[in-house]
Design an enzyme around this catalytic site. Structure first.
Site, PDB file in Angstrom:
ATOM      1  CD  GLN A 135      -2.722  -1.310   2.461  1.00 25.12           C
ATOM      2  OE1 GLN A 135      -2.556  -0.549   3.408  1.00 25.12           O
ATOM      3  NE2 GLN A 135      -3.595  -2.311   2.494  1.00 25.12           N
ATOM      4  CG  HIS A 199      -3.198  -0.427   7.593  1.00 26.87           C
ATOM      5  ND1 HIS A 199      -3.967  -0.836   8.651  1.00 26.87           N
ATOM      6  CD2 HIS A 199      -3.695  -1.070   6.511  1.00 26.87           C
ATOM      7  CE1 HIS A 199      -4.881  -1.703   8.227  1.00 26.87           C
ATOM      8  NE2 HIS A 199      -4.727  -1.871   6.921  1.00 26.87           N
ATOM      9  CD  GLU A 294     -14.596   3.780  12.752  1.00 25.79           C
ATOM     10  OE1 GLU A 294     -13.927   4.596  13.408  1.00 25.79           O
ATOM     11  OE2 GLU A 294     -15.183   2.797  13.278  1.00 25.79           O
ATOM     12  CE1 TYR A 304     -13.870  10.753  16.366  1.00 24.12           C
ATOM     13  CE2 TYR A 304     -11.672  11.447  17.005  1.00 24.12           C
ATOM     14  CZ  TYR A 304     -12.994  11.744  16.749  1.00 24.12           C
ATOM     15  OH  TYR A 304     -13.460  13.029  16.894  1.00 24.12           O
ATOM     16  CE1 TYR A 315     -10.195  -7.122   5.603  1.00 22.09           C
ATOM     17  CE2 TYR A 315      -8.244  -6.880   6.964  1.00 22.09           C
ATOM     18  CZ  TYR A 315      -9.202  -6.328   6.148  1.00 22.09           C
ATOM     19  OH  TYR A 315      -9.183  -4.986   5.885  1.00 22.09           O
TER      20      TYR A 315
HETATM   21 CA   LIG Z   1     -13.519   4.061  15.390  1.00 24.58          CA
END
Ligand SMILES: [Ca+2]
Ligand SMILES: [Ca+2]
Length: 424
Positions: A135, A199, A294, A304, A315
């Site tokens: 990524q 990530h 989200e 968060y 997964y």
């Molecule tokens: Ca969250």
């Protein structure tokens, strides 16, 4: 003056807001929505959630009505999609330049200018080397808020470092001939360095405070995940710095012992979409695990949740170890998707070309190839529409350009740049 077209559009806007209310969170949201249209009860009966597939985590319940699977809405807006450019290698970001040309990044490490007529320029010289694997690579690009005067651009990338890599942000000045970037300087380095290729985040956005907000990921692997909660790590954070890289004194953890002062918010998994709304509120959209993508209203110093508060499952199909969907002191997502959309790129629409879309939040969806349109009412999502699914490409970034057109790049080996305008 009211033309037939304007009248029709106002009806479409009204019908969108009427349809978008099946799972409103009680009377508070309904009050904020104003008094137009039929009662909630009547509208709820007419509402059908857009998502009808089985969720990955069917036993989980949203924390409030309308937190997932809101009503499907149709704007019935007729638009044309022009393929401006083809053959871009995994383009990651598109950023409209003043005058109508477009800056585009390609993940392997190239930044180009594509003319408004579709001429793909040579890669700009002067960019630092990127760690292009998995990524990682060249990621987002943003213009200086004073680009007209300083010709400065900012970009994020996975930086190769001793012992691994991590997300960094650099700035540079576009040369007069638009062939190179000069005075290149790295203004932020996410720490710690880690040897992985997942990530990295990341998106960049300038706030109304002229500060640069940088979204990051937590590097995915199990040993790294807990760092999303740790204030001594940049992993899984949203960062706020000044355009020269300095730390603003009013950052929430500035001056706190054992805390990195650049941190604005924490507990994120992999934030690949970010946008400010017309009130100056920051919104972030992040990749969850299976069933946990989200949308968050991102506020100073708040937590968060990841990896101890999350929707969805691993997964592998196992529950997320140590996670609950609700935890005291942690922020709930405004909205979540199960199954996921794989979000990347976001734009609040403010243009005049599509009056029916004004104020809506557009989010790129790589999974199932779609552009997601969300209708927001205060801090609730009240309607969702999926566009462009018929084109079968992973939507990587969406930005608004001059004259209210929307620009999109698609995450494909031979990715494309699209321009969306009202149908002629
Ligand atoms: Ca969250
Ligand atoms: Ca950007």
């Amino acid at each position: 003056m009211w033309t037939d077209r304007a009248a029709l559009l106002s009806i479409l806007v009204l019908s969108s807001s009427v349809m978008a209310c099946g799972q409103r969170a009680g009377s508070q949201s309904a009050d904020r929505a104003g008094s137009e249209g039929p009662s909630d009860t009547a509208a709820a009966a007419a509402c059908q959630a857009l998502e009808k597939r089985q969720p990955n985590a069917p036993d989980q319940r949203p924390a409030f009505a309308g937190q997932t699977r809101v009503c499907g809405v149709k704007s019935n807006v007729a638009f044309d999609v022009a393929v401006v450019a083809k053959g871009l290698e995994h383009p990651w970001a598109v950023e409209p330049l003043p005058g109508g040309d477009l800056l585009v990044t390609e993940k392997p490490g190239r930044m180009r200018i594509v003319s408004s007529a579709g001429k793909v320029g040579q890669p700009l010289s002067g960019l630092p080397v990127v760690a292009a694997a998995g990524q990682g690579g060249l990621l987002d690009v943003a213009l200086s808020p004073t680009f007209d005067a300083d010709r400065t651009i900012f970009w994020s990338y996975s930086e190769p470092r001793r012992g691994g890599n991590a997300t960094s942000v650099a700035r540079g000045v576009l040369s007069a001939d638009r062939a190179s970037l000069g005075q290149v300087k790295v203004i932020f380095r996410a720490m710690p360095t880690y040897d992985g290729d997942n990530h990295f985040g990341s998106r960049l956005a300038f706030g109304p405070d002229s500060m640069l907000y940088i979204t990051l990921g937590e590097r995915s692997d199990a040993p790294m995940r807990p760092q999303a909660q740790q204030l001594d790590s940049h992993m899984g954070k949203i960062i706020r710095i000044s355009p020269d890289g300095a730390v603003p004194k009013d950052n929430p953890f500035a001056g706190q012992a054992n805390a990195l002062p650049e941190i604005w918010s924490r507990g994120h998994r992999n934030v690949q979409a970010v946008a400010f709304d017309s009130q100056g509120q920051l919104w972030g959209i992040e990749h969850g695990t299976k069933g946990g993508d989200e949308l968050n209203r991102v506020e100073k110093g708040k937590n968060y949740g990841w990896p101890v508060q999350a929707y969805g499952e691993e997964y592998s199909g196992s529950p997320i170890a140590g996670a609950a969907t609700v935890r005291e002191g942690m922020e709930q997502p405004v909205y979540y998707w199960d199954p996921v959309i794989a979000p990347s790129g976001a734009q609040f629409y403010t243009g005049d070309a599509f009056p029916a879309w004004k104020g809506n939040l557009f989010v790129g969806g790589m999974k199932d190839h779609k552009l997601v349109r969300l209708i927001l009412n205060g801090d609730r999502v009240t309607g969702e529409e999926h566009l462009l699914e018929d084109r079968g490409q992973r939507v990587r970034d969406v930005r608004q350009g001059p004259e209210g057109a929307l620009y999109i790049v698609t995450d494909e080996q031979k990715g494309e740049l699209w321009k969306i305008t009202p149908r002629r």
